[in-house]
Design a protein around this motif. Structure first.
Motif, mmCIF file in Angstrom:
data_model
loop_
_atom_site.group_PDB
_atom_site.id
_atom_site.type_symbol
_atom_site.label_atom_id
_atom_site.label_comp_id
_atom_site.label_asym_id
_atom_site.label_seq_id
_atom_site.Cartn_x
_atom_site.Cartn_y
_atom_site.Cartn_z
ATOM 1 N N ARG A 72 58.421 -35.108 108.792
ATOM 2 C CA ARG A 72 58.157 -34.805 110.198
ATOM 3 C C ARG A 72 58.830 -35.894 111.043
ATOM 4 O O ARG A 72 58.721 -37.070 110.740
ATOM 5 C CB ARG A 72 56.643 -34.772 110.460
ATOM 6 N N SER A 126 57.034 -21.765 107.059
ATOM 7 C CA SER A 126 55.780 -22.511 107.172
ATOM 8 C C SER A 126 54.683 -21.690 106.514
ATOM 9 O O SER A 126 54.657 -20.463 106.672
ATOM 10 C CB SER A 126 55.405 -22.720 108.642
ATOM 11 N N ILE A 127 53.766 -22.351 105.841
ATOM 12 C CA ILE A 127 52.658 -21.578 105.250
ATOM 13 C C ILE A 127 51.698 -21.108 106.328
ATOM 14 O O ILE A 127 50.859 -20.250 106.093
ATOM 15 C CB ILE A 127 51.898 -22.399 104.184
ATOM 16 N N ASP A 128 51.843 -21.640 107.558
ATOM 17 C CA ASP A 128 50.912 -21.279 108.638
ATOM 18 C C ASP A 128 51.222 -19.938 109.270
ATOM 19 O O ASP A 128 50.373 -19.372 109.967
ATOM 20 C CB ASP A 128 50.943 -22.339 109.747
ATOM 21 N N MET A 170 44.405 -24.316 104.744
ATOM 22 C CA MET A 170 45.213 -25.024 105.727
ATOM 23 C C MET A 170 45.333 -24.195 107.002
ATOM 24 O O MET A 170 44.968 -23.019 107.035
ATOM 25 C CB MET A 170 46.577 -25.352 105.125
ATOM 26 N N GLY A 171 45.843 -24.874 108.045
ATOM 27 C CA GLY A 171 45.953 -24.232 109.363
ATOM 28 C C GLY A 171 45.301 -25.127 110.391
ATOM 29 O O GLY A 171 44.178 -24.907 110.814
ATOM 30 N N ARG A 172 46.037 -26.187 110.777
ATOM 31 C CA ARG A 172 45.471 -27.196 111.698
ATOM 32 C C ARG A 172 45.315 -26.612 113.104
ATOM 33 O O ARG A 172 44.347 -26.903 113.801
ATOM 34 C CB ARG A 172 46.401 -28.398 111.755
ATOM 35 N N GLU A 223 41.287 -25.315 108.549
ATOM 36 C CA GLU A 223 40.956 -26.738 108.761
ATOM 37 C C GLU A 223 40.872 -27.081 110.254
ATOM 38 O O GLU A 223 40.150 -27.972 110.673
ATOM 39 C CB GLU A 223 41.987 -27.631 108.076
ATOM 40 N N TYR A 251 46.465 -29.082 99.412
ATOM 41 C CA TYR A 251 47.923 -29.017 99.261
ATOM 42 C C TYR A 251 48.432 -28.106 98.146
ATOM 43 O O TYR A 251 49.640 -27.877 98.049
ATOM 44 C CB TYR A 251 48.484 -30.434 99.121
ATOM 45 N N ARG A 254 50.666 -25.498 99.498
ATOM 46 C CA ARG A 254 52.020 -25.824 99.960
ATOM 47 C C ARG A 254 53.050 -25.794 98.823
ATOM 48 O O ARG A 254 54.258 -25.858 99.071
ATOM 49 C CB ARG A 254 52.001 -27.210 100.601
HETATM 50 O O1 F6P Z 1 52.245 -26.963 108.933
HETATM 51 C C1 F6P Z 1 51.825 -26.642 107.678
HETATM 52 C C2 F6P Z 1 50.661 -27.506 107.283
HETATM 53 O O2 F6P Z 1 50.422 -27.315 105.932
HETATM 54 C C3 F6P Z 1 49.376 -27.227 108.060
HETATM 55 O O3 F6P Z 1 48.712 -26.056 107.647
HETATM 56 C C4 F6P Z 1 48.612 -28.478 107.756
HETATM 57 O O4 F6P Z 1 47.557 -28.709 108.655
HETATM 58 C C5 F6P Z 1 49.705 -29.533 107.882
HETATM 59 O O5 F6P Z 1 50.921 -28.893 107.494
HETATM 60 C C6 F6P Z 1 49.479 -30.754 107.032
HETATM 61 O O6 F6P Z 1 50.474 -31.682 107.415
HETATM 62 P P1 F6P Z 1 50.919 -32.882 106.436
HETATM 63 O O7 F6P Z 1 51.645 -32.259 105.287
HETATM 64 O O8 F6P Z 1 51.812 -33.714 107.301
HETATM 65 O O9 F6P Z 1 49.646 -33.556 106.002
#
Ligand code: F6P
Length: 321
Positions: A72, A126-128, A170-172, A223, A251, A254
């Motif tokens: 990121r 993206s998994i989101d 997941m899903g911030r 989440e 994770y 992912r």
């Molecule tokens: O954007 C995808 C994602 O997996 C979100 O669902 C999750 O909240 C975030 O990335 C986690 O981010 P990181 O991998 O930086 O902890």
């Protein structure tokens, strides 16, 4: 267009390697050179760039993660960072850039284009599944399947012990993953950021389930809508007669080998991305609407927000009677 760059950015997703492979092989097939940029926009800033050819992407169609690595890089918002990135692109004689990533990466790509008109294309990954303009992002189908497979196992023990299970996915910021997982796993309740629900209301629904004879129930929580351990604790406090337990999938959602759906989507997207750049498009995202591969104006992608499906939310309720 003689040489294109490709990078993966943001949270990784299964299928990113399929997309990289499709970009490289489509480009090589069209007589273009390809530069692989390591670690997302950070690698572009650091000039961490390698040449890629058809053989560079052998044996990755079935591999999760990304051979280019990802990171990121919010610094991409800064004018001078964008300037350095563009200098490195020009130094390497790169004429166009394919960015494989999610919502944040789309903004980085558009910022780069806005700086001086440099041609960019986004492959939504993206998994989101939270990118506007496409029904599905690369990695989403695999993440849903991974979560559902894990929840099917949890369901076995929940039923055996007649317990309530709260499962965090997941899903911030968005609940697209949680919502499809809830439907596919037969959950009674789904908690997502877009539709806040109190634990009191959750307990009322669960109480009604028990009156109707359900011996166990599943609550899926994104989440960004709550933490499973807190939700389970509050359910135990509000419903003394039941046992609530929780699991956080984390994770594992992912990683893993991409599904057929993810592989085909990523391959079609990679092919369409290169063709769009060759056609002279300068700021677009490839996407899918129904069964049609589309090209969407990147300005529209970064300025709009994908909406959650009210029909799907209602479906969770309907199936939970
Ligand atoms: O954007 C995808 C994602 O997996 C979100 O669902 C999750 O909240 C975030 O990335 C986690 O981010 P990181 O991998 O930086 O902890």
């Amino acid at each position: 267009m003689k040489k294109i760059g490709v990078l993966t950015s943001g949270g990784d997703a299964p299928g990113m390697n399929c997309a990289i492979r499709a970009v490289v092989r489509t480009a090589v097939g069209c007589g273009l050179q390809v530069a692989g940029i390591k670690r997302g926009f950070r690698g572009l800033f650091d000039d961490d760039i390698v040449d890629l050819n058809a053989r560079s992407v052998s044996g990755i169609v079935n591999r999760g993660g990304t051979i280019l690595r990802t990171i990121r890089f919010p610094e991409m918002k800064k004018f001078d960072v964008q300037e350095t990135c563009l200098e490195n692109l020009k130094k390497r004689s790169i004429d166009g850039l394919v960015v494989i990533g999610g919502d944040g990466s789309s903004r980085g790509a558009f910022a780069l284009h806005q700086h001086d008109g440099f041609p960019v294309c986004v492959i939504p990954a993206s998994i989101d599944n939270d990118v506007y303009g496409t029904d599905e992002t690369v990695g989403f189908d695999t993440a849903v399947n991974t979560a559902v497979e894990a929840i099917d196992r949890i369901r076995d023990t929940a039923t055996s012990h007649e317990r309530i299970f709260v499962v965090e996915v997941m899903g911030r910021e968005h609940g697209f993953l949680a919502l499809d997982v809830a439907i596919a796993s037969g959950a009674e309740i789904v908690m997502i950021p877009e539709k806040p629900i109190t634990i009191k209301k959750v307990a009322e629904i669960l109480e009604t389930d028990r009156v109707m004879g359900k011996v166990s129930s599943l609550v899926i929580v994104a989440e960004g809508a709550g933490r499973a351990h807190e939700v389970a604790k509050e359910i135990n406090q509000l419903m003394p007669g039941v046992e609530a337990r929780y699991s956080v999938l984390g994770y594992i959602q992912r990683g893993g080998t991409p599904t057929y759906q993810t592989r085909c989507l990523a391959t079609m997207f990679g092919n369409a991305a290169v063709k769009g750049l060759i056609d002279g498009l300068t700021h677009f995202m490839v996407g899918i609407r129904g069964t049609e591969i589309v090209r969407v104006d990147l300005k529209e992608v970064v300025s709009k927000t994908k909406q959650i499906s009210e029909e799907k939310l209602k479906l969770v309720e309907t199936m939970a009677i």
